[in-house]
Write a protein that holds these residues in place. Structure first.
Motif, PDB file in Angstrom:
ATOM      1  N   LYS A 178      -7.175   8.419  -6.991  1.00 56.39           N
ATOM      2  CA  LYS A 178      -8.227   7.530  -6.949  1.00 56.39           C
ATOM      3  C   LYS A 178      -7.825   6.009  -7.539  1.00 56.39           C
ATOM      4  O   LYS A 178      -8.217   4.919  -6.820  1.00 56.39           O
ATOM      5  CB  LYS A 178      -9.422   7.806  -7.998  1.00 56.39           C
ATOM      6  N   ILE A 179      -6.957   6.115  -8.383  1.00 54.99           N
ATOM      7  CA  ILE A 179      -6.744   4.809  -9.026  1.00 54.99           C
ATOM      8  C   ILE A 179      -5.574   4.023  -8.020  1.00 54.99           C
ATOM      9  O   ILE A 179      -5.848   2.834  -7.706  1.00 54.99           O
ATOM     10  CB  ILE A 179      -5.301   4.922 -10.298  1.00 54.99           C
ATOM     11  N   ARG A 180      -4.710   4.948  -7.035  1.00 59.00           N
ATOM     12  CA  ARG A 180      -3.974   4.219  -5.963  1.00 59.00           C
ATOM     13  C   ARG A 180      -4.984   3.588  -5.060  1.00 59.00           C
ATOM     14  O   ARG A 180      -4.727   2.561  -4.424  1.00 59.00           O
ATOM     15  CB  ARG A 180      -2.782   4.978  -5.507  1.00 59.00           C
ATOM     16  N   GLU A 181      -5.951   4.483  -4.693  1.00 58.69           N
ATOM     17  CA  GLU A 181      -6.750   3.994  -3.746  1.00 58.69           C
ATOM     18  C   GLU A 181      -7.745   2.502  -4.171  1.00 58.69           C
ATOM     19  O   GLU A 181      -7.625   1.622  -3.322  1.00 58.69           O
ATOM     20  CB  GLU A 181      -7.920   5.035  -3.344  1.00 58.69           C
ATOM     21  N   GLN A 182      -8.115   2.606  -5.499  1.00 54.84           N
ATOM     22  CA  GLN A 182      -8.736   1.417  -5.871  1.00 54.84           C
ATOM     23  C   GLN A 182      -8.066   0.295  -5.911  1.00 54.84           C
ATOM     24  O   GLN A 182      -8.591  -0.806  -5.593  1.00 54.84           O
ATOM     25  CB  GLN A 182      -9.534   1.867  -7.168  1.00 54.84           C
ATOM     26  N   LEU A 183      -6.798   0.173  -6.078  1.00 54.89           N
ATOM     27  CA  LEU A 183      -5.983  -0.660  -6.235  1.00 54.89           C
ATOM     28  C   LEU A 183      -5.386  -1.064  -5.244  1.00 54.89           C
ATOM     29  O   LEU A 183      -4.458  -2.093  -4.894  1.00 54.89           O
ATOM     30  CB  LEU A 183      -4.830  -0.573  -7.289  1.00 54.89           C
ATOM     31  N   ASP A 184      -5.578  -0.469  -3.970  1.00 57.08           N
ATOM     32  CA  ASP A 184      -5.055  -0.513  -2.706  1.00 57.08           C
ATOM     33  C   ASP A 184      -3.493  -0.686  -2.723  1.00 57.08           C
ATOM     34  O   ASP A 184      -3.049  -1.685  -1.956  1.00 57.08           O
ATOM     35  CB  ASP A 184      -5.536  -1.909  -2.121  1.00 57.08           C
ATOM     36  N   LEU A 185      -2.883   0.420  -3.153  1.00 55.51           N
ATOM     37  CA  LEU A 185      -1.386   0.353  -3.338  1.00 55.51           C
ATOM     38  C   LEU A 185      -0.714   1.040  -2.133  1.00 55.51           C
ATOM     39  O   LEU A 185      -1.410   2.102  -1.596  1.00 55.51           O
ATOM     40  CB  LEU A 185      -0.899   0.992  -4.597  1.00 55.51           C
ATOM     41  N   PRO A 186       0.325   0.786  -1.820  1.00 58.36           N
ATOM     42  CA  PRO A 186       0.899   1.331  -0.509  1.00 58.36           C
ATOM     43  C   PRO A 186       1.408   3.060  -1.256  1.00 58.36           C
ATOM     44  O   PRO A 186       1.442   3.101  -2.402  1.00 58.36           O
ATOM     45  CB  PRO A 186       2.167   0.778  -0.291  1.00 58.36           C
ATOM     46  N   LEU A 187       1.915   3.908  -0.365  1.00 58.90           N
ATOM     47  CA  LEU A 187       2.360   5.194  -0.459  1.00 58.90           C
ATOM     48  C   LEU A 187       3.757   5.727   0.251  1.00 58.90           C
ATOM     49  O   LEU A 187       3.626   5.388   1.415  1.00 58.90           O
ATOM     50  CB  LEU A 187       1.187   6.255  -0.426  1.00 58.90           C
ATOM     51  N   TRP A 188       4.601   6.242  -0.583  1.00 56.98           N
ATOM     52  CA  TRP A 188       5.671   6.589   0.264  1.00 56.98           C
ATOM     53  C   TRP A 188       5.708   8.181  -0.281  1.00 56.98           C
ATOM     54  O   TRP A 188       6.711   8.487  -1.146  1.00 56.98           O
ATOM     55  CB  TRP A 188       6.918   5.945  -0.032  1.00 56.98           C
TER      56      TRP A 188
END
Length: 331
Positions: A178-188
């Motif tokens: 949820k944190i990653r989604e809220q901060l709009d961070l990329p993902l590898w």
């Protein structure tokens, strides 16, 4: 990277204020970033809290070369970090091995070297409450002694002057998503995290979902048990030090030797705790409970002198009066 302030930021900020020794104000932090959701959430939180804690952030990524397109992902991660104004070091494993232990050893050795290069006092990793819960369950399944169960702490010394910190102990893996989604961070993502040949992956995929379904929030509660065990062990260690002082042998015995008869005169539970504590003070990793029981059986009064091989080339020796440890690199 989107600037935000959420309940997750507040939770981490308050914890760091309560325990300022974890990530001290103004410290240089070397942040290990795999590119997965946990490490990306960690970067996002630290970047947003940096203005309040005045840290210097340095990212580090290890290209293990154990997955397809790892070099491409490392290049994309570098480009993203530079766009955010975050310095990043990319380290490539020149002789990759598929074993988890080998990869972990290479990673921490490389992190220690990178920390010396950039002057970091703390290495920060993205291990979560879910990781801590999984480790505790695996340790239980292996029959680890209580000291082994209590070894999962939010910080530990890597080398003199360098500390490993796990600030995401506060969050479950569901929360870091949820944190990653809220901060709009990329993902590898790392495809090896789905490989069932690794015991942790099977536990993560097959066991933890059942526990979470039966008892929502199970990961954080199990992690909380690990924290309480660690705190209780720290308190007990102080009492162990006092008790151990009465068992140390005189000057005629080998250095740091224990009085065998005095140890075996105690209750069995106290024997186990004191022997484990004494070994730990001399650099021996916690022994599994069954191995510890077997060792104490060999030390019983009717048994004669003997020895026992330990990890790292160490040997425990005993005669009728004493038991002592021999290190491979010491006379």
């Amino acid at each position: 990277m989107a600037q935000a302030w959420s309940r997750y930021h507040l939770r981490l900020h308050r914890w760091l204020l309560q325990q300022p020794e974890l990530l001290p104000d103004g410290a240089t932090l070397l942040v290990a970033v795999s590119g997965g959701q946990d490490s990306m959430a960690l970067v996002g939180l630290l970047q947003d809290l940096k203005r309040l804690h005045h840290w210097q952030l340095q990212l580090w990524h290890g290209d293990h070369r154990l997955r397809v397109h790892s070099s491409q992902q490392a290049s994309e991660l570098r480009q993203w970090a530079e766009q955010q104004g975050l310095p990043v070091q990319i380290e490539v494993w020149q002789e990759p091995q598929p074993a988890e232990a080998a990869a972990r050893a290479w990673r921490y050795n490389a992190l220690e070297a990178a920390a010396r290069t950039c002057g970091a006092s703390h290495v920060v990793t993205g291990h979560t409450a879910s990781d801590r819960a999984e480790t505790l369950l695996l340790q239980l399944a292996r029959g680890s002694h209580r000291r082994g169960l209590a070894s999962l702490r939010p910080q530990r010394a890597l080398t003199p002057g360098l500390t490993l910190v796990r600030p995401l102990w506060l969050f479950s893996r569901l929360e870091t998503a949820k944190i990653r989604e809220q901060l709009d961070l990329p993902l590898w993502p790392d495809a090896s995290n789905e490989d069932p040949c690794y015991s942790r992956n099977r536990l993560r995929q097959q066991v933890m979902p059942v526990l979470e379904e039966l008892h929502p929030g199970a990961s954080r509660r199990i992690s909380g048990v690990a924290e309480r065990l660690a705190q209780e062990q720290q308190s007990q260690d102080e009492l162990m030090d006092l008790a151990l002082a009465g068992l140390l042998a005189n000057r005629q015995a080998p250095e740091q030797a224990l009085q065998r008869r005095a140890l075996l005169a105690l209750q069995a539970a106290n024997q186990r705790q004191l022997l484990q504590h004494w070994l730990g003070l001399q650099g021996v990793s916690p022994l599994p409970a069954e191995q510890l029981r077997s060792l104490l059986h060999r030390l019983e009064p009717m048994q004669g002198p003997g020895s026992h091989a330990l990890a790292g080339g160490l040997h425990l020796h005993w005669d009728r009066q004493h038991l002592w440890l021999i290190h491979p690199n010491r006379p």
